[in-house]
Motif scaffolding. Structure first.
Motif, short mmCIF file in Angstrom:
data_model
loop_
_atom_site.label_atom_id
_atom_site.label_comp_id
_atom_site.label_asym_id
_atom_site.label_seq_id
_atom_site.Cartn_x
_atom_site.Cartn_y
_atom_site.Cartn_z
N GLN A 100 0.87 -1.41 -0.02
CA GLN A 100 -0.02 -0.09 0.18
C GLN A 100 0.89 1.00 0.01
N PRO A 101 0.67 2.23 -1.01
CA PRO A 101 1.37 3.45 -1.02
C PRO A 101 1.10 4.34 0.05
N ASP A 102 1.28 4.27 1.58
CA ASP A 102 1.03 4.96 2.52
C ASP A 102 1.87 5.56 3.28
N LEU A 103 3.27 5.43 2.77
CA LEU A 103 4.24 6.30 3.27
C LEU A 103 4.37 7.47 2.66
N PRO A 104 4.75 8.67 3.17
CA PRO A 104 4.83 10.00 2.42
C PRO A 104 5.84 9.65 1.23
N ALA A 119 0.21 6.71 -7.19
CA ALA A 119 -1.35 6.30 -7.05
C ALA A 119 -1.91 5.76 -8.35
N ALA A 120 -1.69 6.26 -9.44
CA ALA A 120 -2.15 5.83 -10.65
C ALA A 120 -1.60 4.38 -11.18
N VAL A 121 -0.27 4.35 -10.88
CA VAL A 121 0.28 3.22 -11.15
C VAL A 121 0.00 2.06 -10.05
#
Length: 137
Positions: A100-104, A119-121
């Motif tokens: 999940q891309p949840d890190l800054p 986010a798009a990728v």
């Protein structure tokens, strides 16, 4: 993370060839080089699997896959030409881990564009895995 998992589970690690390409050439690949990046990633993975088999290692952790190259090729160059072969190759994997891309977001040299692109990728990766029913968590 793939490297840490390989160490933890006593497996082998295959780094992302795209990073090597960028480091060696000082730029990201052009549209006509995407197939080369995908082939090099596959070659490194096959070598690691052969090495793991000879050494008795059960697991090989790959820090990306040819599917990502197919996705990048479509995302950046509107070229879907690698997607079918990338999906066929992806069928060899037992499981894909999707973080999940949840890190800054942080810039990463020439390879990472922005939080919007990330986010798009990420959404595209999930779509492709789900659409073709590749095992993933």
């Amino acid at each position: 993370m793939a490297k840490s998992l390989a160490v933890h589970f006593g497996g082998l690690w295959v780094p992302e060839y795209l990073r090597t390409f960028v480091d060696l050439r000082g730029r990201t690949p052009h549209a006509d080089e995407q197939r080369l990046v995908m082939a090099a990633q596959l070659e490194h993975e096959e070598l690691a699997v052969a090495t793991a088999t000879r050494a008795g290692h059960a697991l090989v952790f790959c820090d990306t896959s040819p599917l990502l190259t197919g996705i990048y090729s479509d995302f950046y160059f509107s070229d879907k030409g690698l997607l079918d072969s990338a999906h066929a190759l992806h069928g060899r994997y037992v499981l894909s881990l999707v973080l999940q891309p949840d890190l800054p977001w942080q810039p990463d040299g020439l390879q990472r564009d922005s939080v919007v692109v990330r986010a798009a990728v990420h959404a595209r990766i999930l779509h492709e895995l789900q659409d073709r029913r590749h095992p993933h968590i």
